[in-house]
Write an enzyme that holds these catalytic residues in place. Sequence first.
Site, mmCIF file in Angstrom:
data_model
loop_
_atom_site.group_PDB
_atom_site.id
_atom_site.type_symbol
_atom_site.label_atom_id
_atom_site.label_comp_id
_atom_site.label_asym_id
_atom_site.label_seq_id
_atom_site.Cartn_x
_atom_site.Cartn_y
_atom_site.Cartn_z
ATOM 1 N N GLU A 30 1.453 -2.251 -10.303
ATOM 2 C CA GLU A 30 1.989 -2.113 -8.936
ATOM 3 C C GLU A 30 2.280 -3.465 -8.288
ATOM 4 O O GLU A 30 1.843 -3.734 -7.156
ATOM 5 C CB GLU A 30 1.023 -1.293 -8.064
ATOM 6 C CG GLU A 30 0.892 0.142 -8.532
ATOM 7 C CD GLU A 30 0.109 1.060 -7.602
ATOM 8 O OE1 GLU A 30 -0.510 0.574 -6.637
ATOM 9 O OE2 GLU A 30 0.126 2.278 -7.844
ATOM 10 N N GLU A 86 0.387 6.693 -13.481
ATOM 11 C CA GLU A 86 -0.598 7.109 -12.473
ATOM 12 C C GLU A 86 -0.003 8.285 -11.734
ATOM 13 O O GLU A 86 1.082 8.160 -11.137
ATOM 14 C CB GLU A 86 -0.918 5.988 -11.483
ATOM 15 C CG GLU A 86 -1.806 4.910 -12.042
ATOM 16 C CD GLU A 86 -2.283 3.936 -10.966
ATOM 17 O OE1 GLU A 86 -2.525 4.347 -9.821
ATOM 18 O OE2 GLU A 86 -2.405 2.741 -11.294
HETATM 19 O O1 AHR Z 1 -5.761 5.099 -8.927
HETATM 20 C C1 AHR Z 1 -6.128 4.448 -7.742
HETATM 21 C C2 AHR Z 1 -5.212 3.291 -7.395
HETATM 22 O O2 AHR Z 1 -3.953 3.774 -7.051
HETATM 23 C C3 AHR Z 1 -4.914 2.304 -8.498
HETATM 24 O O3 AHR Z 1 -5.882 1.321 -8.603
HETATM 25 C C4 AHR Z 1 -3.606 1.697 -8.059
HETATM 26 O O4 AHR Z 1 -2.832 1.256 -9.128
HETATM 27 C C5 AHR Z 1 -2.954 2.801 -7.244
HETATM 28 O O5 AHR Z 1 -2.494 2.346 -6.033
#
Ligand code: AHR
Length: 512
Positions: free
Chosen positions: A175, A294
């Site tokens: 990110e 994610e």
């Molecule tokens: O999964 C929780 C968080 O969400 C992770 O650390 C990050 O990559 C995202 O913003």
Amino acid sequence: MGSQRAKLSVEDGNVIGLVDRNVFGSFVEHLGRCVYQGIYEPGHPAADAYGFRKDVMDLVRELGIPMIRYPGGNFVSSYRWEDGVGPLERRPVRLSSAWRSLETNQVGVNEFSSWCRRVGAEPMMALNLGTRGVEAALDLLEYCNHPSGTYLSDLRCRHGYPEPHNIKVWCLGNEMDGDWQVGHKTSTEYGRLAAETARAMKMVDPDLKLVCCGSSHTGVPTFPQWEAETLSHTYDVVDYVSLHQYFDDNVADLGDFLAQSMETDRFIRTVVAVCDYVKAIKRGKKDIMLSFDEWNLWYHTKAQDDDTMKNDPWQGVPKLLEDVYTFQDSLLVGCMLITFLKHADRLKMACMAQLVNVIAPIMTQEGGPCCRQTTFYPFLHVSRYGRGEALRSFTMSPKYDSKRFTDVPYLESVMVKDPDTGDLTLFAVNRSLEDTLVVDLALHGFQSYQLETHLVLEQEDLQAANTPEQPNRVVPAVRKDSVQDLGGGQFQISLNPASWNVIRFSPVYCRI
Ligand code: AHR
């Protein structure tokens, strides 16, 4: 309660794509109780000789997870991998700036990689491109993957791991577009750094699979220009671009809540379009694939987590992101999974975030048992029965409008064929809260098929959840008399309101 009709037809050979097993991946971050008290709890009655919980390993194996992303997430952007190797008693305690907690480094790349193999998964290693760069990435690659005979590979051997970890999939940071990220970068800064890191890593091993950071969500102002700019630097040297998406309940009503997977669909389509645009500019030959590394729902504990990090920081193993998922959450997870399968041609990896305790399908109690959350079940079903060819379908469903979405189909579904057995599995969510959906299913070009089973997840109380006190409140059941075989490949299926359904058919073989 009434009923509405829908139509669905599929044809043998009309394939979207082969579902990649890595679509059923997961994610372990050094965050809250995911690692410590999650997968690793020395002293727990179920701990193995290495301190990892065998009861948790059993549930991870049950989910059939092929790949697990590690060690972050936001955590990775200030992580020094060297802190997590070597004798345990010499490992430093550090500040984890992302989560305002303490990191003891009792688990690092060696412990994680060998645990990962023991649960039948391969590690997907994320690199720190926040505070570090090309050199640390090359060092970690040499430490993990080179057999022996170099400074870092011999160091790994001396640390008790003579076999290389052979990690093939690497994420180039996490990110990096987000201003919450340690070492956050502009798209040009990140694109250059990711390209040079990738180029150097592929000099060592051209077979590595590398993932370039896409946007952290569709709401950031730089989406999708970020993808266009970063890929213009990395196109030749990366294989995947990442997508991240979390849904919350900041919505008008349940119809709006369940419609959110349409945003997943739009996100995927947009990223595919940008990848193809860059390919055209580059006069390229290869397609960049998508890694949805994610995804989940994340909202139950946000206010409490903000409070913990602000007012009670620097704990060793804080309770963070411990969302207890409801039945309605599992329906949206099901809709997201169906959406992934519908994009099987370009979506080749995905990681449910995360695996244990932190926005996870598995919850543990310190010193106590572990349990399956509601969201465990749609993931389990799709991982178990969703491997094979995702089939294109012709669908006619009644629709509704919600506050943010128009033309939302009540029927969300996808059919997958197992090419080895010929078995067909239909995954379907009925988004209607009031009406049964009667679906006329036509199987074209298939030999004759019979119903095997209809599994369903349904609940009167949409807020029902599985807790340590009631771990089996929301569990799948087998439905009887819900599918009528009309002959000639025609079936009539009844889907209850607000339900997750897995309907399996098998070929009928005639004896000669
Ligand atoms: O999964 C929780 C968080 O969400 C992770 O650390 C990050 O990559 C995202 O913003």
